[in-house]
Design a protein around this motif. Structure first.
Motif, mmCIF file in Angstrom:
data_model
loop_
_atom_site.group_PDB
_atom_site.id
_atom_site.type_symbol
_atom_site.label_atom_id
_atom_site.label_comp_id
_atom_site.label_asym_id
_atom_site.label_seq_id
_atom_site.Cartn_x
_atom_site.Cartn_y
_atom_site.Cartn_z
ATOM 1 N N ALA A 199 0.660 -1.347 0.059
ATOM 2 C CA ALA A 199 -0.005 -0.074 0.121
ATOM 3 C C ALA A 199 0.959 1.244 0.075
ATOM 4 N N ALA A 200 0.459 2.175 -0.586
ATOM 5 C CA ALA A 200 1.081 3.511 -0.704
ATOM 6 C C ALA A 200 -0.022 4.670 -0.791
ATOM 7 N N VAL A 201 0.335 5.689 -0.197
ATOM 8 C CA VAL A 201 -0.382 6.979 -0.152
ATOM 9 C C VAL A 201 0.346 8.042 -0.722
ATOM 10 N N LEU A 202 -0.259 8.545 -1.663
ATOM 11 C CA LEU A 202 0.319 9.813 -2.324
ATOM 12 C C LEU A 202 -0.583 11.199 -1.688
ATOM 13 N N THR A 203 0.032 11.929 -1.056
ATOM 14 C CA THR A 203 -0.429 12.944 -0.369
ATOM 15 C C THR A 203 -0.063 14.463 -1.453
ATOM 16 N N ARG A 204 -1.287 14.869 -1.752
ATOM 17 C CA ARG A 204 -0.779 16.314 -2.570
ATOM 18 C C ARG A 204 -1.079 17.634 -1.742
ATOM 19 N N THR A 205 -0.427 18.104 -1.240
ATOM 20 C CA THR A 205 -0.797 19.650 -0.882
ATOM 21 C C THR A 205 -0.571 20.850 -1.372
#
Length: 126
Positions: free
Chosen positions: A21-27
């Motif tokens: 699992a991977a979570v890409l977070t764009r801020t």
């Protein structure tokens, strides 16, 4: 169905099987309003998918572009909910993989034609 659609499906299947699992977070920072002197709240969007981590070979580490500890994450073309994964971006994105959060230093899609088959992201621990 094009050959690239089939390649995309194969990449998704293999990364789902062998990756994690991977979570890409764009801020994205909020806009500054000079009339009021305030900045709007940042917009945070997350994309959950799967990825595979590779370490850079010692010969690839130059201390400038690729530093010791950098990793290459190979991201699947689709999120867990079936929507398309966004191409990772520098300066706005982090990827959390296997309990570690990485800043995206650079990213390239494997995109031989009109659709991305997968994404390569050079990442550095934060």
């Amino acid at each position: 169905m094009t050959v690239y659609t089939a390649s995309r499906a194969t990449a998704q299947r293999l990364l789902t099987k062998w990756g994690a699992a991977a979570v890409l977070t764009r801020t994205v920072p909020g806009a500054y309003d000079p009339a009021t002197g305030t900045t709007a709240a940042a917009t945070v969007t997350t994309y959950t998918g799967v990825a595979f981590r590779e370490n850079y070979a010692l010969r690839d580490i130059d201390g400038t572009l690729v530093k010791r500890g950098d990793v290459r994450l190979i991201l699947a073309p689709e999120c867990s909910d079936g929507t398309a994964m966004v191409q990772p971006a520098t300066d706005t994105d982090t990827i959390t993989f296997n309990g570690t959060t990485y800043a995206v230093v650079g990213a390239d899609p494997l995109k031989p034609a009109t659709e991305s088959v997968l994404f390569y992201a050079q990442c550095r621990g934060v």
